[in-house]
Design an enzyme around this catalytic site. Sequence first.
Site, PDB file in Angstrom:
ATOM      1  N   LEU A 103      -0.116   4.084   1.108  1.00 23.65           N
ATOM      2  CA  LEU A 103      -0.648   4.897   2.207  1.00 23.65           C
ATOM      3  C   LEU A 103      -1.181   6.249   1.727  1.00 23.65           C
ATOM      4  O   LEU A 103      -1.245   7.210   2.496  1.00 23.65           O
ATOM      5  CB  LEU A 103       0.422   5.096   3.307  1.00 23.65           C
TER       6      LEU A 103
ATOM      7  N   LYS B  87     -13.074   1.280 -13.561  1.00 23.43           N
ATOM      8  CA  LYS B  87     -13.523  -0.073 -13.179  1.00 23.43           C
ATOM      9  C   LYS B  87     -13.864  -0.872 -14.437  1.00 23.43           C
ATOM     10  O   LYS B  87     -13.513  -2.051 -14.554  1.00 23.43           O
ATOM     11  CB  LYS B  87     -14.725   0.001 -12.234  1.00 23.43           C
TER      12      LYS B  87
ATOM     13  N   TYR C 119     -13.748   7.634 -12.447  1.00 26.07           N
ATOM     14  CA  TYR C 119     -13.598   6.539 -11.492  1.00 26.07           C
ATOM     15  C   TYR C 119     -14.346   5.296 -11.989  1.00 26.07           C
ATOM     16  O   TYR C 119     -13.786   4.190 -12.068  1.00 26.07           O
ATOM     17  CB  TYR C 119     -14.133   6.959 -10.100  1.00 26.07           C
TER      18      TYR C 119
ATOM     19  N   SER D 132     -16.989  -2.649  -9.037  1.00 23.31           N
ATOM     20  CA  SER D 132     -18.082  -1.930  -8.382  1.00 23.31           C
ATOM     21  C   SER D 132     -19.376  -2.067  -9.170  1.00 23.31           C
ATOM     22  O   SER D 132     -19.368  -2.170 -10.405  1.00 23.31           O
ATOM     23  CB  SER D 132     -17.694  -0.450  -8.285  1.00 23.31           C
TER      24      SER D 132
ATOM     25  N   ASN E  18     -22.789  -1.355  -1.812  1.00 19.77           N
ATOM     26  CA  ASN E  18     -22.301  -0.286  -0.916  1.00 19.77           C
ATOM     27  C   ASN E  18     -21.790  -0.848   0.418  1.00 19.77           C
ATOM     28  O   ASN E  18     -22.606  -1.153   1.309  1.00 19.77           O
ATOM     29  CB  ASN E  18     -23.429   0.717  -0.652  1.00 19.77           C
TER      30      ASN E  18
ATOM     31  N   ASP F 229       0.869  -1.182   0.000  1.00 18.62           N
ATOM     32  CA  ASP F 229       0.000   0.000   0.000  1.00 18.62           C
ATOM     33  C   ASP F 229       0.902   1.227   0.000  1.00 18.62           C
ATOM     34  O   ASP F 229       1.938   1.233   0.670  1.00 18.62           O
ATOM     35  CB  ASP F 229      -0.884  -0.026   1.264  1.00 18.62           C
TER      36      ASP F 229
ATOM     37  N   GLY G 118     -25.475  13.136 -10.633  1.00 18.93           N
ATOM     38  CA  GLY G 118     -24.854  11.848 -10.946  1.00 18.93           C
ATOM     39  C   GLY G 118     -25.367  10.694 -10.111  1.00 18.93           C
ATOM     40  O   GLY G 118     -24.972   9.549 -10.321  1.00 18.93           O
TER      41      GLY G 118
HETATM   42  C1  UD1 Z   1     -20.702   6.100  -4.542  1.00 19.31           C
HETATM   43  C2  UD1 Z   1     -20.311   6.136  -5.982  1.00 19.31           C
HETATM   44  C3  UD1 Z   1     -19.877   4.774  -6.423  1.00 19.31           C
HETATM   45  C4  UD1 Z   1     -18.740   4.286  -5.562  1.00 19.31           C
HETATM   46  C5  UD1 Z   1     -19.181   4.304  -4.117  1.00 19.31           C
HETATM   47  C6  UD1 Z   1     -18.000   3.892  -3.262  1.00 19.31           C
HETATM   48  C7  UD1 Z   1     -21.619   7.899  -7.037  1.00 19.31           C
HETATM   49  C8  UD1 Z   1     -22.688   8.217  -8.031  1.00 19.31           C
HETATM   50  N1  UD1 Z   1     -21.383   6.606  -6.805  1.00 19.31           N
HETATM   51  O1  UD1 Z   1     -21.845   5.247  -4.442  1.00 19.31           O
HETATM   52  O2  UD1 Z   1     -19.453   4.812  -7.759  1.00 19.31           O
HETATM   53  O3  UD1 Z   1     -18.376   2.976  -5.922  1.00 19.31           O
HETATM   54  O4  UD1 Z   1     -19.642   5.605  -3.768  1.00 19.31           O
HETATM   55  O5  UD1 Z   1     -17.516   4.829  -2.447  1.00 19.31           O
HETATM   56  O6  UD1 Z   1     -21.015   8.783  -6.498  1.00 19.31           O
HETATM   57  N2  UD1 Z   1     -26.315  10.402   0.493  1.00 19.31           N
HETATM   58  C9  UD1 Z   1     -26.973  11.422   1.153  1.00 19.31           C
HETATM   59  N3  UD1 Z   1     -26.230  12.296   1.908  1.00 19.31           N
HETATM   60  C10 UD1 Z   1     -24.877  12.200   2.015  1.00 19.31           C
HETATM   61  C11 UD1 Z   1     -24.205  11.150   1.340  1.00 19.31           C
HETATM   62  C12 UD1 Z   1     -24.966  10.270   0.571  1.00 19.31           C
HETATM   63  O7  UD1 Z   1     -28.191  11.545   1.084  1.00 19.31           O
HETATM   64  O8  UD1 Z   1     -24.263  13.050   2.694  1.00 19.31           O
HETATM   65  C13 UD1 Z   1     -27.103   9.436  -0.297  1.00 19.31           C
HETATM   66  C14 UD1 Z   1     -26.764   9.446  -1.760  1.00 19.31           C
HETATM   67  O9  UD1 Z   1     -27.537  10.384  -2.451  1.00 19.31           O
HETATM   68  C15 UD1 Z   1     -27.077   7.998  -2.146  1.00 19.31           C
HETATM   69  C16 UD1 Z   1     -26.809   7.206  -0.871  1.00 19.31           C
HETATM   70  O10 UD1 Z   1     -26.796   8.149   0.180  1.00 19.31           O
HETATM   71  O11 UD1 Z   1     -28.431   7.900  -2.451  1.00 19.31           O
HETATM   72  C17 UD1 Z   1     -25.494   6.468  -0.912  1.00 19.31           C
HETATM   73  O12 UD1 Z   1     -24.480   7.391  -1.265  1.00 19.31           O
HETATM   74  P1  UD1 Z   1     -22.928   7.018  -1.211  1.00 19.31           P
HETATM   75  O13 UD1 Z   1     -22.589   6.435   0.117  1.00 19.31           O
HETATM   76  O14 UD1 Z   1     -22.160   8.215  -1.648  1.00 19.31           O
HETATM   77  O15 UD1 Z   1     -22.770   5.827  -2.253  1.00 19.31           O
HETATM   78  P2  UD1 Z   1     -23.167   5.765  -3.814  1.00 19.31           P
HETATM   79  O16 UD1 Z   1     -23.516   7.074  -4.350  1.00 19.31           O
HETATM   80  O17 UD1 Z   1     -24.153   4.674  -3.948  1.00 19.31           O
END
Ligand code: UD1
Length: 343
Positions: free
Chosen positions: A34, A157, A153, A126, A183, A32, A301
Amino acid sequence: MARILVTGGTGYIGSHTVVELMQQGYDVIIVDNLSNSNQAVLDGIAAIVGTCPEFVQADCCDSAAMDDVFTRYSDIVSVIHFAASKAVNESVEQPLKYYRNNVMSLITVLETMRKHAITNIVFSSSCTVYGQPDAQYLPVDETAPLQKALSPYGNTKQINEDIIRDTVYADKSLRATILRYFNPIGAHPSALIGELPNGVPQNLLPYVTQTAIGLRAELKIFGNDYNTPDGSCIRDYIYVVDLAKAHVKAVQRMLSGDADEPVELFNLGTGCGLSVLEIVNTFMQVTGVKVPYQIVGRREGDIEQVWAKADKANHILGWKADTPIEQVLMSAWQWEKKLRSNN
Ligand code: UD1
């Protein structure tokens, strides 16, 4: 005993996987640089399993350093390649950093493996490769069509999956397992390792736990006007320890020669979709801690809803992500409390 090279092994998923590998009797060498993790993670791993894994601080794009690792650890039988940059927004702003780090590191790892006749690799991909699947493909299985990536990103993948397929096709001795994660959340039950976000968390769970502990004033929930039962987005949240265990199964399957195809592909999720509001409400219920939140506009996005059909991994790997969400959310909270008590 066989040794597994874990690139990115001090990172979030990597460190949990190292623990599971060592607990199953594998020797591990972590490589790694780091860049997004801390060497102190090694102490956490050692405290859990009783011995410290071997560690080399090096960049996986550095051919000479990788060559040296394979030369020094001649008992390596498989690689698990986690090392990659993973911040979606940053990848939009700095695409070349992402193409260099993520694509060059895989190429270097594969080249070095070939040079040292190491024939097995697990690659960390992913569910982002599916984009927003059409309704007919939900829950999404491994045969669903891929969609053009929304970020550099995500594109790395897809590109890396292709690089693996092409390389294995050309070199019949190679075997690969591509794991598409949904997730990952939570932390080891010991609270000795967990997620260490850099700066303001972009992902949901670390933002929730940091808000719960008072580090952030309030959580912003990105949108409640989606076409879902409560209007917030739906994801498949998988416990990081369950996810880590799937890597051990994938390695064992390749090493025992059981793989049906030279490149096998598995979705790793629970098979169950949960909304952002369900996650936040369940977190508050199980911890008894209030998480102030506000509904704000949609995040650019974001995908409306995606969750996995994990039957293939369930049947073929003999693995299931079955830790109850309450326990998973509690583990994230224990880890956050532990982190702050140390500071
Ligand atoms: C995101 C990435 C994905 C990546 C993954 C790993 C995008 C579009 N996708 O997934 O490619 O593999 O992270 O780290 O960015 N949310 C809130 N408030 C917040 C944070 C998140 O409402 O402060 C919601 C988001 O809108 C989403 C859900 O929580 O609906 C999950 O979000 P997040 O944990 O960022 O994961 P992904 O977007 O699914």
